[in-house]
Motif scaffolding. Structure first.
Motif, mmCIF file in Angstrom:
data_model
loop_
_atom_site.group_PDB
_atom_site.id
_atom_site.type_symbol
_atom_site.label_atom_id
_atom_site.label_comp_id
_atom_site.label_asym_id
_atom_site.label_seq_id
_atom_site.Cartn_x
_atom_site.Cartn_y
_atom_site.Cartn_z
ATOM 1 N N UNK A 101 0.833 -1.211 0.000
ATOM 2 C CA UNK A 101 0.000 0.000 0.000
ATOM 3 C C UNK A 101 0.861 1.251 0.000
ATOM 4 N N UNK A 102 1.959 1.233 0.744
ATOM 5 C CA UNK A 102 2.866 2.380 0.763
ATOM 6 C C UNK A 102 3.526 2.580 -0.603
ATOM 7 N N UNK A 103 3.851 1.475 -1.256
ATOM 8 C CA UNK A 103 4.499 1.571 -2.565
ATOM 9 C C UNK A 103 3.543 2.131 -3.609
ATOM 10 N N UNK A 104 2.260 1.766 -3.517
ATOM 11 C CA UNK A 104 1.292 2.264 -4.495
ATOM 12 C C UNK A 104 1.104 3.773 -4.396
ATOM 13 N N UNK A 105 1.443 4.340 -3.248
ATOM 14 C CA UNK A 105 1.275 5.787 -3.075
ATOM 15 C C UNK A 105 2.351 6.585 -3.799
ATOM 16 N N UNK A 106 3.491 5.978 -4.066
ATOM 17 C CA UNK A 106 4.627 6.727 -4.609
ATOM 18 C C UNK A 106 4.335 7.396 -5.960
ATOM 19 N N UNK A 107 3.701 6.725 -6.922
ATOM 20 C CA UNK A 107 3.402 7.409 -8.185
ATOM 21 C C UNK A 107 2.471 8.609 -8.008
ATOM 22 N N UNK A 108 1.548 8.515 -7.065
ATOM 23 C CA UNK A 108 0.646 9.640 -6.796
ATOM 24 C C UNK A 108 1.445 10.835 -6.294
ATOM 25 N N UNK A 109 2.381 10.580 -5.403
ATOM 26 C CA UNK A 109 3.236 11.642 -4.877
ATOM 27 C C UNK A 109 4.103 12.243 -5.983
ATOM 28 N N UNK A 110 4.600 11.391 -6.859
ATOM 29 C CA UNK A 110 5.480 11.874 -7.927
ATOM 30 C C UNK A 110 4.749 12.817 -8.876
#
Length: 282
Positions: A101-110
């Motif tokens: 779940x934490x990894x899936x957030x990274x593209x959103x942040x980018x």
């Protein structure tokens, strides 16, 4: 009913009103007449039109066929799917542990240029220390009874911090004063976390506001939420993560953020509140 349920209910009611309009435009003056045509119970028609029952995709197809509105099937089915996708159960999202779940957030942040974050009870994840984050993930693991991948989950959460220093992103973060006192891991962990807040306040693209516990509020605190530009809002509850993508709903969260911000303090006053919390740790 919390804010997430209310928003979902509003969407169901809006869909029901739209279907009621199709029913009347299709020549069915009453729900009873339409129920007879579809071989449904009259109560089912009433529940769908009033947002008290979810319409299935098959319900939508039959409704549109009976009202000669086949051209609206795809759009209405997309609406039904959107309503269901708004509410993602945490247990399903976390079934393989917290790290994915934490990894899936990274593209959103980018992709995000402007962040608006409100948290009334704890420090926002991107500003957490490794020790503080580990304590929060331990609770997640225990509460949802999921695989213990705390170490990798912490690593993925800390990976977000790169965006504090890269590009021209703007971070507008609001914490309630309670977040400075909610105890994760004891005095040493909390001391490190509060020191971290004092340090990040010097970052040029981070605006950190604290809402004092005695501040006059212009809106109730509600759930924590994170806004990503004007595209997405994520709202976390105990049972699920609520995803908002409708512009009208996003505008409500933007308004709420502005009202919360009006009660916040910044700069020296915010630092004084953090130092007071630090002093309380001894």
């Amino acid at each position: 009913m919390d804010g997430a349920h209310q928003a979902r209910q509003k969407l169901r009611e809006a869909l029901g009103a739209r279907l009621r309009g199709l029913r009347k435009d299709g020549g069915f003056a009453s729900g009873r007449a339409f129920a007879a045509a579809t071989e449904w119970q009259e109560s089912k028609v009433s529940r769908i039109e009033n947002g008290r029952q979810n319409a299935s995709e098959e319900d939508i197809r039959l409704w549109c066929r009976k009202t000669n509105a086949q051209d609206q099937i795809d759009d209405l089915i997309a609406t039904v799917r959107h309503i269901e996708e708004l509410w993602l159960e945490w247990r399903r999202q976390l079934q393989n542990g917290a790290a994915p779940r934490q990894e899936r957030a990274l593209p959103v942040y980018a992709r995000t240029k402007v962040f608006r974050v409100w948290h009334p009870t704890l420090v926002w994840g991107t500003l957490q220390t490794a020790e503080y984050a580990a304590e929060t993930f331990k609770q997640v693991v225990d509460y949802y009874e999921i695989p213990d991948d705390t170490e990798s989950a912490v690593a993925k959460r800390l990976e977000r911090q790169q965006y504090l220093y890269q590009g021209d992103r703007i971070f507008n973060v609001l914490l309630a004063e309670q977040a400075l006192y909610t105890n994760f891991g004891g005095p040493e962990v909390m001391r490190g976390q509060l020191d971290r807040l004092l340090a990040v306040m010097t970052l040029p693209r981070l605006s950190l506001g604290i809402v004092p516990r005695r501040a006059e509020m212009r809106i109730w605190p509600g759930n924590s939420f994170s806004m990503f530009d004007t595209r997405l809002v994520l709202v976390e509850t105990y049972s699920a993560e609520f995803s908002v993508t409708q512009p009208r709903e996003i505008a409500l969260y933007a308004k709420a953020f502005d009202l919360l911000k009006a009660s916040a303090v910044y700069g020296r006053t915010a630092r004084a509140l953090i130092r007071s919390a630090l002093d309380g740790l001894g």
